[in-house]
Design a protein around this motif. Structure first.
Motif, PDB file in Angstrom:
ATOM      1  N   VAL A  45      11.766 -13.549  38.523  1.00 50.94           N
ATOM      2  CA  VAL A  45      10.800 -14.146  37.640  1.00 50.94           C
ATOM      3  C   VAL A  45      11.670 -15.957  36.925  1.00 50.94           C
ATOM      4  CG1 VAL A  45       9.617 -12.572  36.839  1.00 50.94           C
ATOM      5  CG2 VAL A  45      11.826 -12.805  36.006  1.00 50.94           C
ATOM      6  N   TYR A  47      11.126 -14.124  30.090  1.00 50.07           N
ATOM      7  CA  TYR A  47      10.346 -12.928  31.378  1.00 50.07           C
ATOM      8  C   TYR A  47      10.230 -12.305  31.937  1.00 50.07           C
ATOM      9  CZ  TYR A  47       9.168 -18.572  30.787  1.00 50.07           C
ATOM     10  OH  TYR A  47       8.654 -19.773  29.284  1.00 50.07           O
ATOM     11  N   THR A  87       8.228  -8.875  32.462  1.00 47.37           N
ATOM     12  CA  THR A  87       7.805  -8.098  33.251  1.00 47.37           C
ATOM     13  C   THR A  87       7.838  -6.973  33.487  1.00 47.37           C
ATOM     14  OG1 THR A  87       8.071 -10.930  34.509  1.00 47.37           O
ATOM     15  CG2 THR A  87       8.135  -8.776  36.036  1.00 47.37           C
TER      16      THR A  87
END
Length: 441
Positions: free
Chosen positions: A95, A109, A113
């Motif tokens: 990511v 991110y 995640t």
């Protein structure tokens, strides 16, 4: 449990989950697929998932054949349904790790995640972060989130490792499978499991003592490049003032078989690593009260290169008795490097902004990026399209700036069609036909 998982890897029954199917995740999926491992891809982007399932390319330089092979195989699946995270035996997180507006790590991110992974985590799974980050991320950020969301314990119920991606988009000599993989584990069992997994598909695994060391390896690699690029960028400016061609100097210096490594100057830094990674270390170094003067100086030099190119463009226009204000300028190459469609952190965007601030009308040509996609930093350029490559179009520009030297550019035609070319990549070497037609920048 470890022995059972190692046996599963050996028998090619271990499902490899790839979270994030971009420039890192998609080649990684392909690499494991080629070694007969079952792969399951996850992404929030419906288009990417559908492209994999239907065999349609969305990263140009990777080609059609790869996508069609993935789509036809019963060992490949892709989904936007993150409740399926528990189906994979390993979850490789690919990511983004950009910088925020203060040039500090933006970990949103990774955090989001990991929250989702933690909510779906089951015993025995291996979680590996591949994104570039600061030393300590795995131990200080990822593991606490995973444990907090799942109620499981890292090293006992599940495994965690860090293995930085080393992708070089468009490099025909080194794809994912051919680049050795540095691996750091949260404990010996995690290291053994992660190395065993990568050993199935990668030419060599390079185990290191812990995740923090592996995180530092990736930063060191890209800071090395940043510092050396800054050096040749500074030499370019100095030698230009002396009437010396820096490219001739570097070519000659590169013949030395030891003690010298050739780096090439350009209009600034681009890509997903080199413009960003040094700031991850400078940010973390402040925590331990250590200065990073050398790294920061390199960053200043590289960041200033687009302004240098603009100054050279202004000088070139002046030679042709034209002002920057009101001139029509064409930028060649929106991608950050040749022969790919990757425009992340491309210095061409900065050139666009700086030239427009000086009153120029700016267009671009790039067959790899025919239309600009939305982005956080340059959202105002979304939808802007490449001009066509023809004599009438190219002649109409007051100046042409070569920002990226794609191989598909006909530089002989460019020399014939335009009288004011600012070359930041030495692409016009041998093509200049008139005095002061080509300006090195």
């Amino acid at each position: 449990m470890l022995q059972e998982l190692l046996k599963k890897i050996n028998n090619k029954e271990y499902i490899v989950g790839i979270v994030g199917l971009g420039y890192v995740g998609l080649p990684l999926m392909w690499t494991f697929f080629q070694k007969n491992m079952p792969v399951l891809g996850y992404d929030i982007d419906d288009n990417k998932v559908n492209c994999i399932l239907e065999g349609r390319p969305y990263i140009k330089h990777l080609g059609d054949n790869m996508m069609q092979a993935l789509a036809k195989s019963d060992r490949v699946d892709a989904t936007t349904d993150f409740s399926r995270l528990s189906e994979a035996d390993a979850l490789l997180l690919c990511v983004p790790t950009p910088l925020n507006e203060h040039r500090e790590p933006d970990m949103q991110y990774v955090e989001k995640t990991c929250l989702t992974v933690g909510q779906n985590l089951r015993k025995g799974q291996l979680v590996i972060l591949e994104s570039t980050t600061y030393p300590g991320t795995t131990e200080e950020l990822i593991i606490p989130i995973l444990e907090g969301e799942s109620g499981l314990t890292a090293g006992k119920d599940f495994y965690v490792a860090y293995s930085p991606e080393r992708e070089d988009p468009g490099n025909a000599d080194f794809n994912t499978a051919k680049i050795p993989k540095v691996v750091g584990g949260h404990g010996e069992d995690a290291l053994k499991l992660a190395c065993a997994l990568y050993d199935t598909a990668i030419v060599q695994t390079v185990p290191v003592s812990d995740t923090k060391t592996a995180e530092a390896v990736k930063l060191t690699e890209n800071i090395f490049r940043s510092v050396n690029i800054a050096m040749v960028n500074e030499l370019k400016v100095i030698y230009q003032a002396m009437g010396i061609d820096v490219h001739e100097v570097l070519d000659a210096a590169g013949t030395k078989p030891f003690g010298f490594m050739k780096f090439t100057p350009g209009p600034g830094l681009g890509g997903h690593c080199i413009p960003i990674d040094p700031f991850y270390l400078t940010w973390k170094a402040r925590e331990v009260e250590q200065p990073t003067r050398f790294i920061e100086l390199a960053g200043e030099i590289n960041t200033d290169m687009p302004r240098y190119v603009v100054r050279q463009t202004m000088e070139a226009l002046n030679h042709h008795k034209k002002a920057m204000n009101g001139s029509n300028i064409l930028l060649i190459g929106l991608a950050y490097k040749p022969n790919v469609d990757d425009d992340r952190e491309s210095p061409t965007y900065k050139l666009m902004e700086l030239l427009e601030r000086q009153g120029a009308e700016v267009s671009y040509y790039d067959s790899y990026v025919p239309k600009i996609k939305p982005s956080r930093e340059y959202a105002h350029y979304a939808g802007k399209e490449s001009v066509t490559w023809d004599e009438g179009t190219i002649r109409a520009f007051d100046a042409v700036v070569i920002a990226t030297n794609h191989d598909d550019i006909n530089y002989a035609e460019l020399a014939e069609w335009n009288e004011c070319i600012i070359d930041t990549r030495n692409a016009m070497n041998g093509y200049a036909t008139k005095e002061k037609q080509v300006w090195k920048a």
